[in-house]
Design a protein around this motif. Sequence first.
Motif, short mmCIF file in Angstrom:
data_model
loop_
_atom_site.label_atom_id
_atom_site.label_comp_id
_atom_site.label_asym_id
_atom_site.label_seq_id
_atom_site.Cartn_x
_atom_site.Cartn_y
_atom_site.Cartn_z
N ASP A 57 0.80 -1.21 0.00
CA ASP A 57 0.00 0.00 0.00
C ASP A 57 0.84 1.27 0.00
N ASN A 58 1.96 1.30 0.73
CA ASN A 58 2.83 2.47 0.82
C ASN A 58 2.08 3.76 1.13
N ARG A 59 1.26 3.71 2.16
CA ARG A 59 0.52 4.88 2.62
C ARG A 59 0.40 4.77 4.13
N ILE A 60 0.63 5.90 4.82
CA ILE A 60 0.60 5.88 6.28
C ILE A 60 0.00 7.18 6.80
N GLY A 61 -0.72 7.09 7.90
CA GLY A 61 -1.26 8.26 8.58
C GLY A 61 -0.75 8.28 10.01
N LEU A 62 -0.25 9.41 10.44
CA LEU A 62 0.30 9.54 11.78
C LEU A 62 -0.35 10.70 12.51
N GLY A 63 -0.75 10.47 13.74
CA GLY A 63 -1.23 11.56 14.58
C GLY A 63 -0.09 12.08 15.43
N MET A 64 0.02 13.39 15.53
CA MET A 64 1.10 13.99 16.31
C MET A 64 0.54 15.14 17.12
N LYS A 65 1.27 15.52 18.17
CA LYS A 65 0.89 16.70 18.94
C LYS A 65 2.15 17.36 19.48
N VAL A 66 2.02 18.64 19.72
CA VAL A 66 3.08 19.42 20.36
C VAL A 66 2.45 20.18 21.51
N ASP A 67 3.23 20.49 22.50
CA ASP A 67 2.71 21.14 23.71
C ASP A 67 2.82 22.65 23.66
N PHE A 68 2.37 23.23 22.55
CA PHE A 68 2.30 24.68 22.40
C PHE A 68 1.37 24.99 21.24
N LEU A 69 0.95 26.22 21.14
CA LEU A 69 0.05 26.64 20.08
C LEU A 69 0.82 26.79 18.77
N VAL A 70 0.30 26.19 17.71
CA VAL A 70 0.86 26.35 16.37
C VAL A 70 -0.22 27.01 15.52
N THR A 71 0.07 28.18 15.03
CA THR A 71 -0.89 28.87 14.17
C THR A 71 -0.81 28.31 12.75
N SER A 72 -1.86 28.50 11.99
CA SER A 72 -1.84 28.07 10.59
C SER A 72 -0.73 28.77 9.82
N GLU A 73 -0.47 30.04 10.15
CA GLU A 73 0.58 30.79 9.47
C GLU A 73 1.95 30.19 9.74
N CYS A 74 2.19 29.78 10.99
CA CYS A 74 3.48 29.17 11.32
C CYS A 74 3.61 27.80 10.67
N SER A 87 10.95 20.34 12.99
CA SER A 87 10.92 21.66 12.34
C SER A 87 9.81 22.52 12.92
N ILE A 88 8.65 21.92 13.18
CA ILE A 88 7.55 22.67 13.80
C ILE A 88 7.97 23.16 15.17
N ILE A 89 8.60 22.29 15.94
CA ILE A 89 9.06 22.68 17.28
C ILE A 89 10.07 23.83 17.17
N LYS A 90 10.98 23.71 16.25
CA LYS A 90 12.02 24.74 16.09
C LYS A 90 11.45 26.07 15.63
N HIS A 91 10.51 26.05 14.68
CA HIS A 91 10.01 27.29 14.08
C HIS A 91 8.81 27.89 14.77
N CYS A 92 8.02 27.10 15.47
CA CYS A 92 6.75 27.61 15.99
C CYS A 92 6.67 27.70 17.51
N SER A 93 7.64 27.17 18.19
CA SER A 93 7.62 27.21 19.66
C SER A 93 8.23 28.52 20.16
N ASN A 94 7.62 29.10 21.16
CA ASN A 94 8.19 30.30 21.79
C ASN A 94 9.25 29.93 22.82
N LYS A 95 9.32 28.66 23.14
CA LYS A 95 10.30 28.18 24.11
C LYS A 95 11.43 27.50 23.37
N SER A 96 12.67 27.80 23.72
CA SER A 96 13.77 27.10 23.09
C SER A 96 14.01 25.78 23.81
N GLY A 97 14.48 24.82 23.03
CA GLY A 97 14.84 23.53 23.60
C GLY A 97 13.69 22.58 23.83
N ILE A 98 12.50 22.85 23.32
CA ILE A 98 11.38 21.90 23.53
C ILE A 98 11.59 20.73 22.60
#
Length: 125
Positions: free
Chosen positions: A23-40, A114-125
């Motif tokens: 099939d070569n198709r996969i879906g993954l659910g993920m979460k981060v512990d901060f707000l990510v805006t659509s723009e970010c 990349s999301i953590i690096k670019h969208c988090s207001n906290k460094s090192g998350i």
Amino acid sequence: MNRLLLLVLLLPIFIVGCEIENDNRIGLGMKVDFLVTSECMKSTIEHTQNTQNLITNDSSFSFELDEYEVNLTMYVQTDIKTSFEIDIDGQHLDEDIGVFYRKTDALAKAFKNSIIKHCSNKSGI
């Protein structure tokens, strides 16, 4: 003899019917512990290497990443958490299923970092 003839005639049908399809198709659910805006999220996708053909629709994003077709949907957004689902489709590529899973797992982890690096207001998350 008739049973043997019947078995010989039906065996190819059973073999074809039991063929395993990759099939070569996969879906993954993920979460981060901060707000990510659509723009970010859009900015993160645009700055990810080997990304092209970005299409956005509110909190849904479609794009190509390293020849894979990717759909990303953001679901739950609060001040402290953002959930998203990333679907990676490589059906059009002729890859072994093991290779596909290793590559897409690495892509998904790198994308989350990349999301953590670019969208988090906290460094090192």
